[in-house]
Design a protein around this motif. Sequence first.
Motif, mmCIF file in Angstrom:
data_model
loop_
_atom_site.group_PDB
_atom_site.id
_atom_site.type_symbol
_atom_site.label_atom_id
_atom_site.label_comp_id
_atom_site.label_asym_id
_atom_site.label_seq_id
_atom_site.Cartn_x
_atom_site.Cartn_y
_atom_site.Cartn_z
ATOM 1 N N THR A 263 117.141 18.646 40.943
ATOM 2 C CA THR A 263 116.795 19.827 41.744
ATOM 3 C C THR A 263 116.291 19.441 43.137
ATOM 4 O O THR A 263 115.815 20.288 43.865
ATOM 5 C CB THR A 263 115.710 20.667 41.042
ATOM 6 N N TRP A 264 116.380 18.166 43.474
ATOM 7 C CA TRP A 264 115.991 17.688 44.801
ATOM 8 C C TRP A 264 114.531 18.039 45.111
ATOM 9 O O TRP A 264 114.200 18.331 46.269
ATOM 10 C CB TRP A 264 116.898 18.250 45.896
ATOM 11 N N THR A 265 113.707 18.045 44.097
ATOM 12 C CA THR A 265 112.317 18.468 44.274
ATOM 13 C C THR A 265 111.388 17.265 44.430
ATOM 14 O O THR A 265 111.473 16.315 43.657
ATOM 15 C CB THR A 265 111.847 19.272 43.038
ATOM 16 N N TYR A 266 110.498 17.345 45.409
ATOM 17 C CA TYR A 266 109.414 16.367 45.516
ATOM 18 C C TYR A 266 108.176 16.893 44.805
ATOM 19 O O TYR A 266 107.709 18.004 45.088
ATOM 20 C CB TYR A 266 109.057 16.092 46.975
ATOM 21 N N ALA B 201 108.514 20.185 49.867
ATOM 22 C CA ALA B 201 108.840 20.329 48.439
ATOM 23 C C ALA B 201 110.268 19.902 48.133
ATOM 24 O O ALA B 201 110.605 19.658 46.972
ATOM 25 C CB ALA B 201 108.629 21.777 47.996
ATOM 26 N N HIS B 202 111.094 19.841 49.157
ATOM 27 C CA HIS B 202 112.490 19.442 48.958
ATOM 28 C C HIS B 202 112.976 18.705 50.198
ATOM 29 O O HIS B 202 112.435 18.888 51.290
ATOM 30 C CB HIS B 202 113.421 20.666 48.798
ATOM 31 N N ASP C 259 93.207 15.727 53.831
ATOM 32 C CA ASP C 259 93.002 14.425 54.456
ATOM 33 C C ASP C 259 94.129 14.052 55.418
ATOM 34 O O ASP C 259 94.722 12.969 55.311
ATOM 35 C CB ASP C 259 92.892 13.373 53.322
ATOM 36 N N GLY C 260 94.429 14.932 56.356
ATOM 37 C CA GLY C 260 95.450 14.626 57.367
ATOM 38 C C GLY C 260 96.878 14.811 56.897
ATOM 39 O O GLY C 260 97.819 14.438 57.600
ATOM 40 N N ALA C 261 97.063 15.372 55.702
ATOM 41 C CA ALA C 261 98.412 15.611 55.177
ATOM 42 C C ALA C 261 98.564 17.085 54.840
ATOM 43 O O ALA C 261 97.620 17.719 54.376
ATOM 44 C CB ALA C 261 98.665 14.760 53.934
ATOM 45 N N ALA C 262 99.759 17.622 55.090
ATOM 46 C CA ALA C 262 100.077 19.012 54.752
ATOM 47 C C ALA C 262 101.231 19.010 53.761
ATOM 48 O O ALA C 262 102.305 18.477 54.053
ATOM 49 C CB ALA C 262 100.470 19.780 56.016
ATOM 50 N N PHE C 263 100.992 19.602 52.602
ATOM 51 C CA PHE C 263 102.034 19.739 51.583
ATOM 52 C C PHE C 263 102.602 21.142 51.758
ATOM 53 O O PHE C 263 101.978 22.128 51.347
ATOM 54 C CB PHE C 263 101.448 19.479 50.198
ATOM 55 N N THR C 264 103.755 21.198 52.406
ATOM 56 C CA THR C 264 104.216 22.440 53.008
ATOM 57 C C THR C 264 105.183 23.241 52.132
ATOM 58 O O THR C 264 105.699 24.264 52.581
ATOM 59 C CB THR C 264 104.883 22.147 54.372
ATOM 60 N N GLY C 265 105.415 22.775 50.908
ATOM 61 C CA GLY C 265 106.281 23.530 50.001
ATOM 62 C C GLY C 265 107.643 23.776 50.601
ATOM 63 O O GLY C 265 108.251 22.854 51.165
#
Lengths: 234, 234
Positions: free
Chosen positions: B11-14, B170-171, B123-129
């Motif tokens: 599904t190419w998902t991280y 996320a992908h 902590d300086g990272a954005a998990f942007t979905g």
Amino acid sequence: MKIRQLFDYDTWTYTYLLWDETSKEAAIIDSVKEQVERDMQHIKELGLNLKYALETHIHADHITAAGPIRERTGAKIVVHKNSESQCADILAVEGDEFKLGEQTIKVLHTPGHTNNDITYLIDGAAFTGDTLLVRDCGRTDFQLGSNEAMYHSLTEKLFKLAEDTMVFPAHDYKGFSQSTIGEEKQFNNRVGNAKSYQDFSTIMDNLNLPRPKRIDIAVPGNMQCGLKDNPTVQ
Amino acid sequence: MKIRQLFDYDTWTYTYLLWDETSKEAAIIDSVKEQVERDMQHIKELGLNLKYALETHIHADHITAAGPIRERTGAKIVVHKNSESQCADILAVEGDEFKLGEQTIKVLHTPGHTNNDITYLIDGAAFTGDTLLVRDCGRTDFQLGSNEAMYHSLTEKLFKLAEDTMVFPAHDYKGFSQSTIGEEKQFNNRVGNAKSYQDFSTIMDNLNLPRPKRIDIAVPGNMQCGLKDNPTVQ
């Protein structure tokens, strides 16, 4: 040092782009011919001055983009001396060093998958090619691979690095992207937890893996640094 | 904070595993049901105490492992309030914070792909979905997606973060694994280089993407936190 991991879905190959933030001097490790436009655009967007196209070994599963990248950037192609490459600019041996600005890339000879594997050591990170993979290691049954050399490279060279050294492999087949030396010493399925050479060798001798689909194209293609469209077996 | 990126090839998902080094308190972002054994083993090997199973949104392309992971770890499931999830432990809204040891995860509401997208800031990272992807953004044509909301989330929320903020999507469909806010402001193909809303909206309205193959299974499956084997449309 900045590290950017790139992935080629067709061959499950990790390519790495590394650069020194101050000078923008950069290297690419294990580029893939089909991804050259993606990677060149990324290099351009990041404003990088590509100095080296580093190969961890002569690959059997994909053709490198090192030659085409050299033509477009002037980067020097580095492979291990044992490869007997005629197209590389530098035939490296253990202890060789390359500079990216103030940062230093060090060459560790870690044979076993082939006779010409290099681990590149840079700023607390080890780019281990097909020698050390996450919880795994490269196969040893072609290209002058050797169980003995692999065991020695893993346990006497890579496992002697600092435990918090980040491990960046050339491939992964389960969706892992990185590891550490400490983790692999403990949990590597083939050689972790102080597994004996005998046990390791038994595992390796019973993998029963198919012959790599592209080996007859990829090896001669890589001996030409990816510069010929239709390489023939030499 | 340590970050480990994991990938689901189908599904190419991280998926991301994050942990505070001192306390070993951890969170998993966007887990995938088929990878639950891999991820649970990784959590065990790393000695982590999983506190949160964070979802960036109700996915349409894969079923989450959040429910099964909660059953095995006691982790609390977090999704945005707009999802109206009945199975989550926490229905988060902008400004909510979650602690991993001394580290703080902050919730930013970044709708546009759906009405319930969260970017997690750590902590300086954005998990942007599926809001901000590398050089790209999520589609806006189902699940209450909206070009206007997406443009606002990208340009007025995410692009206001520090330029060196690391972006973890996320992908990815081209082999990119991460980016930075600075890069995306400049080079994002849909909204970079100060592209106008009109130009952005024209691009989005002409993507002509096929309907996601798994949407009729994945959305109801995710509304049940991945706890039912054969979810039905609700």
